[in-house]
Each structure stands twice: as structure tokens, then as C-alpha cells.
Write an enzyme that holds these catalytic residues in place. Structure first.
Site, PDB file in Angstrom:
ATOM      1  N   HIS A  19       0.816  -1.215   0.000  1.00  0.00           N
ATOM      2  CA  HIS A  19       0.000   0.000   0.000  1.00  0.00           C
ATOM      3  C   HIS A  19       0.853   1.269   0.000  1.00  0.00           C
ATOM      4  O   HIS A  19       0.341   2.350  -0.257  1.00  0.00           O
ATOM      5  CB  HIS A  19      -0.912  -0.008   1.227  1.00  0.00           C
ATOM      6  CG  HIS A  19      -2.360   0.236   0.940  1.00  0.00           C
ATOM      7  ND1 HIS A  19      -2.914   0.264  -0.323  1.00  0.00           N
ATOM      8  CD2 HIS A  19      -3.394   0.468   1.791  1.00  0.00           C
ATOM      9  CE1 HIS A  19      -4.209   0.493  -0.240  1.00  0.00           C
ATOM     10  NE2 HIS A  19      -4.528   0.627   1.030  1.00  0.00           N
ATOM     11  N   ASN A  66      -6.920   5.819   3.778  1.00  0.00           N
ATOM     12  CA  ASN A  66      -8.345   6.039   3.551  1.00  0.00           C
ATOM     13  C   ASN A  66      -8.793   7.485   3.745  1.00  0.00           C
ATOM     14  O   ASN A  66      -9.914   7.829   3.390  1.00  0.00           O
ATOM     15  CB  ASN A  66      -9.174   5.114   4.446  1.00  0.00           C
ATOM     16  CG  ASN A  66      -8.973   3.657   4.089  1.00  0.00           C
ATOM     17  OD1 ASN A  66      -8.308   3.320   3.110  1.00  0.00           O
ATOM     18  ND2 ASN A  66      -9.543   2.781   4.884  1.00  0.00           N
ATOM     19  N   ASP A  91      -0.800   2.529  -5.306  1.00  0.00           N
ATOM     20  CA  ASP A  91      -0.673   1.105  -5.605  1.00  0.00           C
ATOM     21  C   ASP A  91      -1.889   0.634  -6.396  1.00  0.00           C
ATOM     22  O   ASP A  91      -2.953   1.244  -6.336  1.00  0.00           O
ATOM     23  CB  ASP A  91      -0.552   0.305  -4.303  1.00  0.00           C
ATOM     24  CG  ASP A  91      -1.756   0.490  -3.391  1.00  0.00           C
ATOM     25  OD1 ASP A  91      -1.987   1.633  -2.945  1.00  0.00           O
ATOM     26  OD2 ASP A  91      -2.478  -0.485  -3.135  1.00  0.00           O
ATOM     27  N   ASN A 112      -9.451   2.927  -1.745  1.00  0.00           N
ATOM     28  CA  ASN A 112     -10.055   3.856  -0.788  1.00  0.00           C
ATOM     29  C   ASN A 112      -9.347   5.204  -0.715  1.00  0.00           C
ATOM     30  O   ASN A 112      -9.981   6.219  -0.422  1.00  0.00           O
ATOM     31  CB  ASN A 112     -10.133   3.217   0.597  1.00  0.00           C
ATOM     32  CG  ASN A 112     -11.164   2.114   0.646  1.00  0.00           C
ATOM     33  OD1 ASN A 112     -12.166   2.151  -0.063  1.00  0.00           O
ATOM     34  ND2 ASN A 112     -10.924   1.114   1.473  1.00  0.00           N
TER      35      ASN A 112
END
Length: 189
Positions: A19, A66, A91, A112
Site C-alpha cells: 500500500h 483512507n 498502488d 479507498n
């Protein structure tokens, strides 16, 4: 002026996870451009410099993935930026490993961080560089994107990171179409 934001999660726990590919590209870009990304501003670590004559802000949001849109919105409001001046690096699990994909605009898909940005800046009309982090069919998505790369995977990722930072430079120097034509579809494997 361009805001180039690499998405990821803050802290050493997440440093080399899938991530955090966006953060890794910002680090590489900062090295290539001799920009120090060490100033706390806009709920982020930022650095300012130039690509040619164009001012750029490199950003690593500290808000966790997020909530990335909060940091970007703060910067947008401060500098009165528009979506056309934003490049997001993140990513991606849906493109073949060893490749990157540049898009002019589009939906967030399952990402997200992109959802947060699109919601808060109220636009999906910004460039993005998607860095492949491998494809997953064994693990829960959250567990997969928060997992580390194997040594072999990381060797491939380093080449993707280099290509992604070069692509960001070309978007600023030329335009998104130029970068798409020169980087999409190319594999580092």
C-alpha cells in the site's frame, strides 16, 4: 504548479508494504529532483521544488490511506489548485506486476485513498500513476495490500518505482498523454 501526491500509510510498520508504493515513488522522485520531503504541512510531509520551470509540491499524506483526500484538500485550498494540477501515485492490484498505468482521470475502483480524494475535491479529473503491487487470490484484500514484498518482488517494484517517477516528471514536462504513450504497456520484467 503541480501537486504530486504519493499515497501510503505513515509509520515504520507500513514503510515497505504494498500500500505504500506511492510513498516509495515520492521518495525516488525527491531523490531525482533533489527535493527534501521533510516539512510538516497539510497533514503531510511535503517538499517543494521544480521540474524545469514548473513549481512542484511532493506530498506524502500522514492521514493514513483512507483519508488521503483530507491532506490533498488542505493543499488545494491553500494554493487554490484545481484537479488538473494534481498527480496522484498509488498502488494497484489489478494491473500486471512489473507495469505501471497512467490515467488522465477516472473512478477510484476499489482504492479507498482515491475514493477519499475524489469525494473531497469533488472531481475525478486528475492524473494518476498506478504502480502494480502484484495480484492476489489467496488473501483478504486488506491483508494483501498491508503485506511486505518478497525479495524478488521488491527487485521488480524498484524498477516500477523508477519508471513511475520518470512518468511523473514527463507529465509535468510534457503532458499526461505523452506519459501515457511512453509508459503504459511497458513491463520492467
Amino acid at each position: 504548479m503541480y501537486l504530486i501526491a504519493g499515497l501510503g500509510n505513515p509509520g515504520s510498520k507500513y514503510e515497505y508494504t504494498r500500500h505504500n508504493a506511492g510513498f516509495m515513488v515520492i521518495d525516488d522522485l525527491a531523490k531525482k529532483l533533489n527535493i527534501k520531503v521533510n516539512k510538516l504541512k497539510f497533514k503531510s510531509l511535503i517538499g517543494e521544488g521544480f521540474i524545469g520551470d514548473e513549481k512542484v509540491i511532493l506530498m506524502k499524506p500522514s492521514t493514513y490511506m483512507n483519508d488521503s483526500g483530507k491532506a490533498i484538500l488542505d493543499c488545494f485550498n491553500y494554493y487554490n489548485l484545481s484537479a488538473e494540477n494534481l498527480i496522484v501515485i498509488c498502488d494497484d492490484i489489478d494491473i500486471p506486476f512489473g507495469t505501471i498505468r497512467i490515467k488522465k482521470k477516472g473512478s477510484a475502483g476499489t482504492h479507498n485513498g482515491l475514493k477519499s480524494i475524489i469525494y473531497l475535491i469533488e472531481s475525478q479529473d486528475f492524473a494518476r500513476i498506478k504502480v502494480s503491487v502484484g495480484q492476489n487470490d489467496k488473501y483478504d484484500l486488506k491483508d494483501f495490500v498491508l503485506s511486505q514484498f518478497s525479495k524478488k518482488e521488491f527487485e521488480v517494484l524498484e524498477k516500477e518505482i523508477d519508471m513511475s517517477s520518470d512518468a511523473a516528471i514527463k507529465i509535468v514536462e510534457e503532458n499526461v498523454d505523452y506519459a501515457m504513450n511512453n509508459f503504459n504497456g511497458k513491463s520492467v520484467i
